[in-house]
Design an enzyme around this catalytic site. Structure first.
Site, PDB file in Angstrom:
ATOM      1  CB  SER A   1      -1.028   0.094   1.061  1.00 23.91           C
ATOM      2  OG  SER A   1      -0.283   0.002   2.619  1.00 23.91           O
TER       3      SER A   1
ATOM      4  CE  LYS B   1      -2.953   1.208   5.233  1.00 28.06           C
ATOM      5  NZ  LYS B   1      -2.656   0.941   3.886  1.00 28.06           N
TER       6      LYS B   1
END
EC number: 3.4.21.53
Length: 803
Positions: A658, A701
């Site tokens: 990611s 996140k």
């Protein structure tokens, strides 16, 4: 950049309680025996239950907490209620081979009756048989037999004694038996001295005659023994006749009572024959006890002779309604397969067929056994023994480790019990595939796989069932009723667990925990009905109990021990986003990623990989980055570049792809000398063509970066870039949504890496690509000059060598 901003309307995932058609859960119906959102698993399980063939056992695969165990038990009980009640399983004495106890299967409940009846008749016979042999009739017949044979043996002996006397010998009993002794004219035995004084001819004559008589004695004794044996045979026949006269009516009555069960009738015939053959045991048992009480005590303790007539009810299905359902929570070897117990006595250990004990596999025979795969596989000997039993469709009771005992137990080898049951094994998908790939017999024994999902669609039907499930938990656990608003909050929590606003979680264990804790908080607020605020409080408090690591990391950021900028611009430095996992709690935090580029031919160096701190997926992401660079910038000339990428202040392992987008942006920033905005963090995976792919943990996140920005001061310019394909996964904390709505925080979505470049570098993507190409061309030019200079030097050296 505003065109990439995510609209506030796309962030609202909260379920509106107005869509629920009740005010409190009191109006709902419970669904204790139903499972929601698992149509595939339910269909597989139902089919597996209906197939009554060898090998169609069921493996229920899924993560913990999805309701597998409860559903398996409920389904098994529902199916078992429609099935026939299995027979009792008995172990009885094997009269022909005592070391191999026999198995008998009789209608349910008949085992108890037979056991009681056998105990009664043995007790009755122990009284009746001795009494019969004390009666006048027996004594009269006995005397008649003795009177018939005794005179014969007496007469034979008298005639032989007379014959011997006429020949000058007297028969005398000694320790060596009957011997002839010479006598004189007065009939007195000749002394040794007188015998020595005789002449040799006379001595020899006496010796020869004595030897003849000695031989005749043997013949006479054989005849007498034959007469006694005939008498004994007749006495035995008499005793047997009397025994039969007592035993037969009693056994016959029992046989009539159990005439519908041929197996019991055959067994009773063997019992009758054995009792008659051992009639003396019944006659003398009381005498033995009176003569030697110690011996009687010993016999009673270890099981006397009469134990052979007892019945061992191995499996009692008297109270079983339909087929049995056994949920074995501790599948050890003996709990599953039974054991042969022993009894310590006078320094030895003994056993008999009454000490054969059943296991859950026997108790589930004819029905269902539910067992957890992990527990079964970690218990020694269990898996192989279970496979052998299922393959052979029979199970033998045998102890393990007998060879290691200091005092061995008397060995019994009970007959095997025929096995007819269905195993429902519960385990994780990992265990299923492990067994499937590495155990060739597994696929033949467990043909049905029921897959349990961790999520279900968030549609009207499942929401209604979800609310009913909450009602069933409330009823079962005696909790306060929940308001519609509280149920709506639980629906939001369930979606948050899945990480998808279009889904609901089927991890019911975690949902039940929040229900319990909400009830406690409602008590502390004196609420009669649990409110949405109590549910939120339960969720927040559960998070607080687990977020110590998150707070410690935040503290390090606040004290500038972890270097992180949320304002300004820097070349080759970017804020990536990571997810930390602390047990059952996950949270996101930004991570500084830096890139440096310089002359060379080594390509992109992944510092984490070189330090052996990079996982395989992260290493793959860096290789994809290299592929993107080659495809984008090295079509006309070789890629002459050395660049290093690192997660700064990362002291643990790094994995996942990611950060690929962040690494590309940082590297292109370094090559183009264009600064990156530090007030925006980015997460996203990327393929070699620059297309941005979705990632996991998007909510954690975003919230992680928001908390850092909040602690350092929100400016209204800060934000996070996410893949556009993650929009359906956005279920952010209400505080973040409000900050976005008020313009204090921004969210962006992208589909291609060029869009990230425009946002992060605040420059058109084509300008960035042009600057990068120029820098790479410059590197390539230096590489060419170095190459030409190296060739020239090699050429000069060659000419000098020729000279």
């Amino acid at each position: 950049m505003d065109k990439y901003k995510i609209k506030i309307s796309n962030l609202d995932y909260n379920f509106n309680s107005d869509e629920l058609d009740f005010e409190t859960t009191k109006e709902l119906s419970a669904i204790d025996e139903e499972i929601i959102g698992q149509n595939r698993a339910a269909s597989s399980l139902d089919f597996g239950m209906r197939v009554n063939k060898k090998g169609y056992n069921i493996f229920m695969a899924g993560e913990s907490g999805t309701g597998k165990s409860t559903y398996a038990e409920n389904m098994a009980e529902e199916k078992a209620a429609e099935m026939d009640q299995p027979k009792d399983i008995l172990y009885v004495f094997n009269f022909s081979e005592p070391e191999i106890p026999r198995v008998m299967r009789v209608p349910a409940g008949m085992g108890n009756e037979l056991k009681n009846d056998m105990d009664k008749i043995v007790e009755e016979l122990q009284e009746e048989i001795p009494r019969a042999f004390e009666g006048e009739e027996y004594e009269k017949e006995r005397k008649e037999i003795l009177n018939e044979y005794q005179p014969k043996s007496n007469k034979l002996m008298q005639e032989f004694e007379s014959s011997a006397k006429e020949r000058g010998f007297l028969l005398q009993n000694t320790s060596q038996g009957l011997v002839p002794v010479p006598i004189d004219e007065d009939g007195e035995p000749i002394s040794r001295e007188d015998f020595q004084e005789m002449d040799e001819d006379k001595k020899e004559e006496i010796r020869n005659e004595s030897q003849k008589i000695q031989n005749e004695i043997s013949q006479v004794m054989r005849e007498i023994r034959s007469i006694k044996e005939k008498a004994q045979d007749e006495l035995s026949a008499l005793e047997k006749k009397i025994g039969i006269s007592i035993v037969q009516p009693i056994i016959c009555h029992l046989k009539n009572q159990y005439e519908d069960c041929e197996e019991i009738v055959d067994y009773l015939e063997e019992v009758q024959e054995d009792i008659v053959d051992n009639i003396d045991r019944f006659r003398n048992e009381n005498d033995k006890k009176q003569q030697n009480p110690f011996m009687a005590m010993q016999q009673d303790d270890d099981g006397s002779f009469f134990v052979r007539y007892q019945i061992n009810i191995f499996v009692n299905n008297n109270k079983t309604e339909g087929a049995p359902v056994i949920y074995e929570k501790n599948p050890t070897y003996y709990n599953l397969f039974g054991k042969i117990e022993g009894k310590s006595q006078f320094g030895t250990i003994t056993t008999n067929f009454t000490m054969i004990k059943s296991g859950s596999l026997h108790q589930a025979n004819g029905g269902f056994l539910v067992v957890h795969a992990k527990d079964l596989l970690t218990s020694p000997f269990c898996w192989d023994t279970l496979k052998r039993a299922l393959i052979n469709q029979e199970i033998t009771v045998e102890n393990i480790g007998e060879q290691y005992r200091s005092v061995p137990i008397i060995t019994l080898k009970p007959e095997a019990v025929e096995l007819d049951l269905k195993i429902i094994m519960i385990g994780s998908p990992y265990i299923y595939y492990l067994l499937y790939n590495y155990d060739e017999e597994f696929s033949e024994l467990f043909k049905i796989k029921a897959d349990f999902d961790t999520e279900m669609k968030r549609n009207k039907e499942n929401i209604s069932k979800f609310a009913d499930f909450i009602s069933s938990v409330i009823n079962r656990a005696e909790l306060k009723e929940f308001s519609a608003e509280a149920v709506a909050e639980m629906i939001n929590f369930s979606s948050r667990l899945t990480g998808d606003r279009e889904k609901l979680s089927t991890k019911f264990n975690e949902i039940i925990e929040i229900l319990f804790e909400s009830d406690v908080w409602a008590d502390s607020y004196d609420e009669e009905v649990v409110s949405a605020s109590s549910v939120k409080k339960a969720i927040d408090e559960k998070e607080m109990r687990s977020n110590l690591l998150e707070e410690k990391i935040q503290e390090q950021i606040d004290r500038d021990h972890l270097l992180l900028d949320v304002s300004g611009q820097e070349v080759g430095q970017i804020n990536g986003l990571s997810v930390y996992q602390a047990g059952n709690y996950s949270f996101g935090r930004p991570a500084r990623i830096t890139a440096r580029s310089y002359l060379g031919k080594e390509g992109v160096i992944n510092i984490e990989r070189e330090a052996k701190m990079s996982g395989r997926i992260h290493s793959k992401g860096v290789m994809i980055l290299t592929g993107y660079l080659g495809g984008k910038y090295a079509q006309d000339a070789p890629l002459s570049l050395t660049a290093s990428i690192a997660f700064e202040q990362s002291y643990g392992g790094v994995d996942g792809d990611s950060a690929t987008c962040a690494e590309v942006v940082a590297l292109l920033s370094s090559l183009s000398a264009t600064p990156i905005r530090q007030d925006i963090a980015i997460t996203g995976s990327m393929n070699q063509k620059g297309v941005v792919q979705p990632i996991g943990g998007v909510n954690e996140k975003i919230e992680g970066f928001f908390k850092v920005c909040k602690s350092k001061g929100l400016t209204g310019e800060q934000g996070v870039i996410i893949p556009k394909r993650n929009l359906d996964n956005l279920m952010l904390d209400q505080e973040v949504i409000e900050a976005v709505d008020q313009g204090k925080f921004n969210l962006y979505s992208i589909e291609k890496i060029d869009q990230a470049l425009e946002i992060m570098l605040d420059t058109e993507a084509e300008k960035i690509h042009t600057a990068v190409k120029e820098k790479l061309a410059e590197y390539a030019e230096f590489d060419t000059e170095d190459y030409d200079e190296e060739n020239k030097t090699n050429s000069d050296n060659s000419e000098n060598e020729d000279n």
